[in-house]
Design a protein around this motif. Structure first.
Motif, PDB file in Angstrom:
ATOM      1  N   THR A  21      -5.054  -0.496  29.767  1.00 32.55           N
ATOM      2  CA  THR A  21      -4.671   0.904  30.019  1.00 32.55           C
ATOM      3  C   THR A  21      -3.974   1.049  31.370  1.00 32.55           C
ATOM      4  OG1 THR A  21      -6.617   1.554  28.758  1.00 32.55           O
ATOM      5  CG2 THR A  21      -5.496   3.291  29.967  1.00 32.55           C
TER       6      THR A  21
ATOM      7  N   ASP B 299      -8.215   0.367  21.288  1.00 34.32           N
ATOM      8  CA  ASP B 299      -8.735   0.042  22.615  1.00 34.32           C
ATOM      9  C   ASP B 299     -10.249   0.244  22.562  1.00 34.32           C
ATOM     10  OD1 ASP B 299      -9.729   0.294  25.253  1.00 34.32           O
ATOM     11  OD2 ASP B 299      -7.719   0.720  26.001  1.00 34.32           O
TER      12      ASP B 299
ATOM     13  N   LYS C 233     -15.663   2.024  34.044  1.00 35.03           N
ATOM     14  CA  LYS C 233     -15.026   1.648  35.311  1.00 35.03           C
ATOM     15  C   LYS C 233     -13.739   2.451  35.569  1.00 35.03           C
ATOM     16  CE  LYS C 233     -11.391  -0.938  33.482  1.00 35.03           C
ATOM     17  NZ  LYS C 233     -11.320  -0.325  32.205  1.00 35.03           N
TER      18      LYS C 233
HETATM   19 MG    MG Z   1     -10.719   2.275  28.679  1.00 33.45          MG
END
Ligand code: MG
Ligand code: ATP
Length: 412
Positions: free
Chosen positions: A368, A206, A16
């Motif tokens: 992020t 992450d 995304k």
């Molecule tokens: Mg990411």
């Protein structure tokens, strides 16, 4: 808050695009607009289809602009993927006056940057680790100290130039100006970590759709970054193969019923409906079968992360353990499994330290984009404070710019 200090951020993720618009003042930032759009233009964090990414950027941008009623122009953009490399460097200069000032610090960091970097690589960040003054080690900020010989240890982060150019192209197609490029995991860490955690030692992972982006802090400084090319999409693929269902259904049931531990609280008795491929009738499957598939992948992924921590010699140094963020960290039971695998404290990292739509952005997959806002804010803070203290400054600077343009137009 006045609306003159906009900070905008764009996270180009594998699954995304996230776009955020915030207003800022010396007190902090307030998120006013947020947009997201799915796309298939990125693989393992790297742009592979500029057109698809540009289209998704436009969609997410329109959503954020509509929500905030503001127009984005300059944006902070994330860069990630396994083309990123980071290494330590060292610089030394003579202090010009009697005391170290900002100019000496800038020069010593510049000296540390003077290493041969291959022409196909671009420097993203030069992050100071610590300073040494006349042999005295472990100085976090030497400003105002007396000495002659100033040394700096820095961590340099570089990326592949061609890959970064494709990120820039995707952004510029949307008529947006880039304020700065920021390493994905550095942005995420900015959003989810406290100062204490960075000081005590912590690894942030992450877990996105296509990659696990890692960053490790010791004594408030970045010591290491790494990217493992495994992410949530691999979890969904395993479910699709293991339960013989479609990718879309696998993604849906993973989020709705999945867990990293098959024996998590009474799941064994439950059954779920799973779509079959090729239009065959849906089947009923034990929820524990879904979780067994996810357990295997979770265990393998966490062990890859653990190996990286061990190989880099961080065992015993991470007082604050490991923080998992990114959409993949939302998998039930993953944090608990992490506690067991890493044998260290593990927590889920959600973005904090922002106002406005704080509830909306408080999700692991927005770490992020929120971190980009906070990173941009830190860079722009001196200008924001100067403008607050002297509100006429921007007007006068605008007038100065106009006069300069007129002068140039008259003289050429
Ligand atoms: Mg990411
Ligand atoms: N509740 C949940 N349980 C399990 N997985 C989840 C959940 N919510 C989101 N995910 C997974 O998180 C992934 C997306 O995370 P995120 O939005 O952080 O990735 P990205 O930024 O697009 O990709 P990357 O950072 O790898 O480039 C998807 O694979 C999705 O399936």
């Amino acid at each position: 808050m006045s609306t003159h200090n906009l900070i905008c951020a764009l996270d180009i993720g594998t699954t995304k695009i996230a776009f955020a618009i915030a207003n800022s003042s010396s007190k902090g930032i307030e998120v006013l607009g947020l947009g997201r759009a799915s796309h298939f233009g990125v693989r393992h964090g790297v742009v592979v289809n500029i057109e698809a990414v540009a289209e998704a950027i436009q969609k997410a941008r329109e959503e954020a602009e509509l929500m905030s009623g503001l127009r984005a122009e300059k944006i902070w953009v994330s860069v990630g993927g396994n083309h990123i490399q980071s290494f330590d460097s060292h610089g030394m200069v003579a202090v010009k006056g009697r005391e170290v000032n900002g100019d000496d610090i800038a020069r010593v960091i510049e000296a540390a940057k003077a290493v041969v970097i291959p022409s196909d690589r671009q420097v993203l960040h030069v992050l100071p680790k610590d300073f040494k003054l006349d042999g005295q080690e472990g100085i976090a900020d030497p400003t105002g100290m007396t000495g002659v010989r100033l040394e700096a240890a820095v961590h340099i982060i570089t990326g592949n130039q061609a890959i970064i150019q494709n990120v820039i192209k995707s952004v510029e197609r949307s008529n947006l100006q880039i304020a700065g490029l920021v390493l994905t995991q550095l942005a995420s860490a900015t959003a989810v970590l406290s100062a204490d955690e960075k000081n005590l030692g912590v690894s942030v992972v992450d877990i996105g759709g296509g990659t696990c982006d890692m960053i490790t802090f010791l004594r408030n400084s970045v010591y290491h970054t790494n990217c493992i090319a495994v992410g949530g999409l691999n979890f969904s693929n395993d479910v699709a193969l293991g339960l013989r269902t479609t990718q879309t259904n696998a993604e849906e049931i993973k989020k709705k019923f999945g867990a990293a531990l098959a024996d998590i609280g009474g799941l064994n008795d439950e059954s779920i409906e799973v779509e079959s491929v090729g239009g065959r009738t849906p089947r009923s499957v034990a929820r524990s079968s879904l979780c067994r598939v996810l357990e295997a992948r979770s265990d393998e992924t966490l062990r890859l992360i653990k190996k990286e921590i061990e190989d880099r010699g961080f065992v015993g140094k991470l007082g604050s353990g490991v923080v998992l963020t990114g959409g993949g960290a939302e998998l039930r039971g993953l944090v608990e499994m992490g506690d067991f695998v890493f044998d260290m404290p593990v927590r889920k990292g959600l973005p904090t330290r922002v106002g406005g739509l704080a509830d909306v952005v408080s999700a692991a997959d927005f770490s992020t984009v929120v971190g980009l806002l906070l990173f941009g804010f830190e860079q722009e803070k001196p200008r924001i404070i100067a403008r607050e203290q002297d509100p006429g400054l921007s007007v006068r600077m605008g007038e100065f710019g106009r006069k300069l343009k007129d002068f140039i137009a008259r003289t050429i």
